[in-house]
Design a protein around this motif. Sequence first.
Motif, PDB file in Angstrom:
ATOM      1  N   PHE A  54       0.827  -1.204   0.000  1.00 41.56           N
ATOM      2  CA  PHE A  54       0.000   0.000   0.000  1.00 41.56           C
ATOM      3  C   PHE A  54       0.862   1.254   0.000  1.00 41.56           C
ATOM      4  O   PHE A  54       0.665   2.169  -0.787  1.00 41.56           O
ATOM      5  CB  PHE A  54      -0.887   0.038   1.251  1.00 41.56           C
ATOM      6  CG  PHE A  54      -2.294  -0.358   0.983  1.00 41.56           C
ATOM      7  CD1 PHE A  54      -3.064   0.378   0.094  1.00 41.56           C
ATOM      8  CD2 PHE A  54      -2.865  -1.446   1.612  1.00 41.56           C
ATOM      9  CE1 PHE A  54      -4.378   0.030  -0.148  1.00 41.56           C
ATOM     10  CE2 PHE A  54      -4.176  -1.805   1.375  1.00 41.56           C
ATOM     11  CZ  PHE A  54      -4.930  -1.074   0.491  1.00 41.56           C
ATOM     12  N   LEU A  55       1.830   1.269   0.911  1.00 39.57           N
ATOM     13  CA  LEU A  55       2.663   2.465   1.039  1.00 39.57           C
ATOM     14  C   LEU A  55       3.613   2.601  -0.147  1.00 39.57           C
ATOM     15  O   LEU A  55       4.035   3.696  -0.489  1.00 39.57           O
ATOM     16  CB  LEU A  55       3.444   2.418   2.356  1.00 39.57           C
ATOM     17  CG  LEU A  55       2.570   2.591   3.602  1.00 39.57           C
ATOM     18  CD1 LEU A  55       3.326   2.183   4.855  1.00 39.57           C
ATOM     19  CD2 LEU A  55       2.097   4.026   3.735  1.00 39.57           C
ATOM     20  N   GLY A  57       2.790   1.714  -3.197  1.00 32.57           N
ATOM     21  CA  GLY A  57       2.010   2.046  -4.395  1.00 32.57           C
ATOM     22  C   GLY A  57       2.113   1.011  -5.497  1.00 32.57           C
ATOM     23  O   GLY A  57       1.896   1.329  -6.667  1.00 32.57           O
ATOM     24  N   SER A 111       5.042  10.715   1.931  1.00 28.80           N
ATOM     25  CA  SER A 111       4.534  11.853   1.151  1.00 28.80           C
ATOM     26  C   SER A 111       3.803  11.398  -0.101  1.00 28.80           C
ATOM     27  O   SER A 111       3.038  12.155  -0.689  1.00 28.80           O
ATOM     28  CB  SER A 111       5.675  12.795   0.759  1.00 28.80           C
ATOM     29  OG  SER A 111       6.524  12.183  -0.187  1.00 28.80           O
ATOM     30  N   THR A 112       4.035  10.140  -0.533  1.00 20.26           N
ATOM     31  CA  THR A 112       3.410   9.692  -1.775  1.00 20.26           C
ATOM     32  C   THR A 112       2.004   9.141  -1.560  1.00 20.26           C
ATOM     33  O   THR A 112       1.209   9.111  -2.488  1.00 20.26           O
ATOM     34  CB  THR A 112       4.269   8.619  -2.469  1.00 20.26           C
ATOM     35  OG1 THR A 112       4.503   7.558  -1.542  1.00 20.26           O
ATOM     36  CG2 THR A 112       5.597   9.179  -2.919  1.00 20.26           C
ATOM     37  N   PHE A 113       1.730   8.679  -0.344  1.00 19.61           N
ATOM     38  CA  PHE A 113       0.391   8.158  -0.057  1.00 19.61           C
ATOM     39  C   PHE A 113       0.192   8.217   1.449  1.00 19.61           C
ATOM     40  O   PHE A 113       0.945   7.602   2.188  1.00 19.61           O
ATOM     41  CB  PHE A 113       0.263   6.720  -0.585  1.00 19.61           C
ATOM     42  CG  PHE A 113      -1.132   6.163  -0.508  1.00 19.61           C
ATOM     43  CD1 PHE A 113      -2.202   6.877  -1.047  1.00 19.61           C
ATOM     44  CD2 PHE A 113      -1.377   4.943   0.069  1.00 19.61           C
ATOM     45  CE1 PHE A 113      -3.491   6.364  -0.983  1.00 19.61           C
ATOM     46  CE2 PHE A 113      -2.661   4.420   0.127  1.00 19.61           C
ATOM     47  CZ  PHE A 113      -3.719   5.132  -0.400  1.00 19.61           C
ATOM     48  N   GLN A 117      -4.359   7.124   5.791  1.00 24.96           N
ATOM     49  CA  GLN A 117      -5.370   6.551   4.904  1.00 24.96           C
ATOM     50  C   GLN A 117      -5.151   5.043   4.779  1.00 24.96           C
ATOM     51  O   GLN A 117      -6.094   4.260   4.779  1.00 24.96           O
ATOM     52  CB  GLN A 117      -5.305   7.224   3.527  1.00 24.96           C
ATOM     53  CG  GLN A 117      -6.508   6.851   2.668  1.00 24.96           C
ATOM     54  CD  GLN A 117      -6.446   7.468   1.282  1.00 24.96           C
ATOM     55  OE1 GLN A 117      -5.645   8.368   1.024  1.00 24.96           O
ATOM     56  NE2 GLN A 117      -7.272   6.988   0.395  1.00 24.96           N
ATOM     57  N   TYR A 121      -7.506   1.116   5.766  1.00 26.43           N
ATOM     58  CA  TYR A 121      -7.692  -0.141   5.025  1.00 26.43           C
ATOM     59  C   TYR A 121      -7.217  -1.370   5.796  1.00 26.43           C
ATOM     60  O   TYR A 121      -7.401  -2.494   5.348  1.00 26.43           O
ATOM     61  CB  TYR A 121      -7.011  -0.062   3.661  1.00 26.43           C
ATOM     62  CG  TYR A 121      -7.740   0.888   2.745  1.00 26.43           C
ATOM     63  CD1 TYR A 121      -9.040   0.604   2.342  1.00 26.43           C
ATOM     64  CD2 TYR A 121      -7.163   2.079   2.330  1.00 26.43           C
ATOM     65  CE1 TYR A 121      -9.735   1.489   1.538  1.00 26.43           C
ATOM     66  CE2 TYR A 121      -7.852   2.966   1.529  1.00 26.43           C
ATOM     67  CZ  TYR A 121      -9.134   2.668   1.130  1.00 26.43           C
ATOM     68  OH  TYR A 121      -9.837   3.527   0.345  1.00 26.43           O
TER      69      TYR A 121
END
Lengths: 381, 168
Positions: A54-55, A57, A111-113, A117, A121
């Motif tokens: 997830f982190l 991406g 910083s990308t995701f 958040q 999940y």
Amino acid sequence: MRRVAIVGYAQTQHQFDMQKTREDMVFEVVKEALSHAGITRGEVDTVVTASTDFLDGRTISSVFLSMAVGAYLKDESKTEEDGTSAAWYAFMRILSGVHDVALVEAHTQGSTFNPHQVSFYTLDPLFDRQIGVLNDVSAAAIQARMYMSSYGVSEEEIAMVSVKNLSNAAKNPFAQRRMPDLTVEEVLGSKLYYHPIRELMMSPISDGACALVLASEEKAKEITDTPVWIEGVGVCQDFYLRDRNLLELDSLRKAAKDAYEMAGIRDPYAELDVFEVSEKFAHEELMIYEALGLCRRGKGKVLLERGATEKGGEIPVNPSGGALAADPVCATGLVRMVEAAKQIRGEAGEYQIPGVRRALAHGQFGMCAQKNWVFILGGEG
Amino acid sequence: MPYLKEERPETLGVEGEWNIGAYTWKANRLLEEFVEGLKQRKLVGSLCFGCGKVIVPPRNLCGRCHRKMEGRVVVSDVGTVTCFIISPPIKRGKIKVLGMDPVEQGLIQEDEVIIPVFVKFDGADSNLGTLLIGADPKEVHIGMRVRAVWAKETRGELSDLEGVEPLR
Ligand SMILES: [Zn+2]
């Protein structure tokens, strides 16, 4: 059993929106760790990384890292969660006798995701996601409130953890939040998320990576005159959020007990010289003191008020600034291991604690520290 | 949903969304050098000073040497097909290749196939994935010689390289 030591390490200067790609960031930190150990990629037998898809991406996110991490045509595996899980796994790879030198790497570019958040999940989709506002921050708020009301802890006392750690971080060139003159009033005046959790009571969103080199006893002695031995390790997983007693960090208590037993430690307060812990929220640090057996339940604030966990105290906790000072999620626990190793080798510069021989490093993952890793590290002697 | 069983005595399907939302990947500025090259109808690659390999499109790291690829080279726009796929018949609006609809773009007629290929351009040591244009599917083969097909007007975008065509 074989002995295993940390023989080299490196970390990035953790920051928000680092101007490096994930691959370049990882490449540079790995290069630096190898050069700190004084070895080449050729001498590495196995590579273990930690991150989450997830982190990162992308799924199976280690695929594109093989070049950066130096794993091209090598034995490679990726663990999920915190970097201490990769260190733990690499440690076992060496204990197995199959490998002698392991490279461990962990990273996140928050910083990308947004990591908060991501935390949403991790919730049970059938019930808890339906609540909408449940995430790692609001879950921490639930826990903080329970802790405060059960043990009579004030917001000011929790803010004192932030003041201690973020002013410690002022001396740490790798930290993101470096706040030498921070006050309790400023912490309590920072942005409110879910009461009582405020911006300066939670870890920042960071980009960063960390790498370390582990070696078997024989190899470690060839590589360095100052190996840092892994004397004990404990890992423990608790129930999921809803089924847990959030007032306790039971899995940390159990992990610490196992690590102490393996290292032959009876009285952690007396036998350990410094602690580097992953407090993602300020109140967690008080709960961590208790779970590590440094004081009784509910008495974490007493240690803090007495100054015992200050840099000059009897049991310094997070002289580097801890997770409140920088939290590149999956790297955060591995950074604690590096900081503990630096203290043992006398490489901690302006935040060096004098005479450190044994140190504890802690990593956590999951809501309200559901899973915990504890490492006891020690120098020669 | 043809894969779900018609009778499901022991489980329930609970519908929901798993919307991951916005993600920002950090890209190396080499990507800019590559598309700037495309604008000039040139294929830019990176050269490793350790092993001499040339990678197109360029990459920052050499995994063999565990070092940065510091050199830049322009390779030939003529190359060799190293492998290929022949697609099922393509409908308008169904897929996008390099950001463009191949039917919309006039590269193929509706219900024609597309032929994605890996091409090793002369001077490169790596494959670039693109489309084979203007070829009869029957004539495609590994080892086929091809040349780059450029957009009429290049804008510094990945779609400046529309594909490759058979070298006749
Ligand atoms: Zn090379």
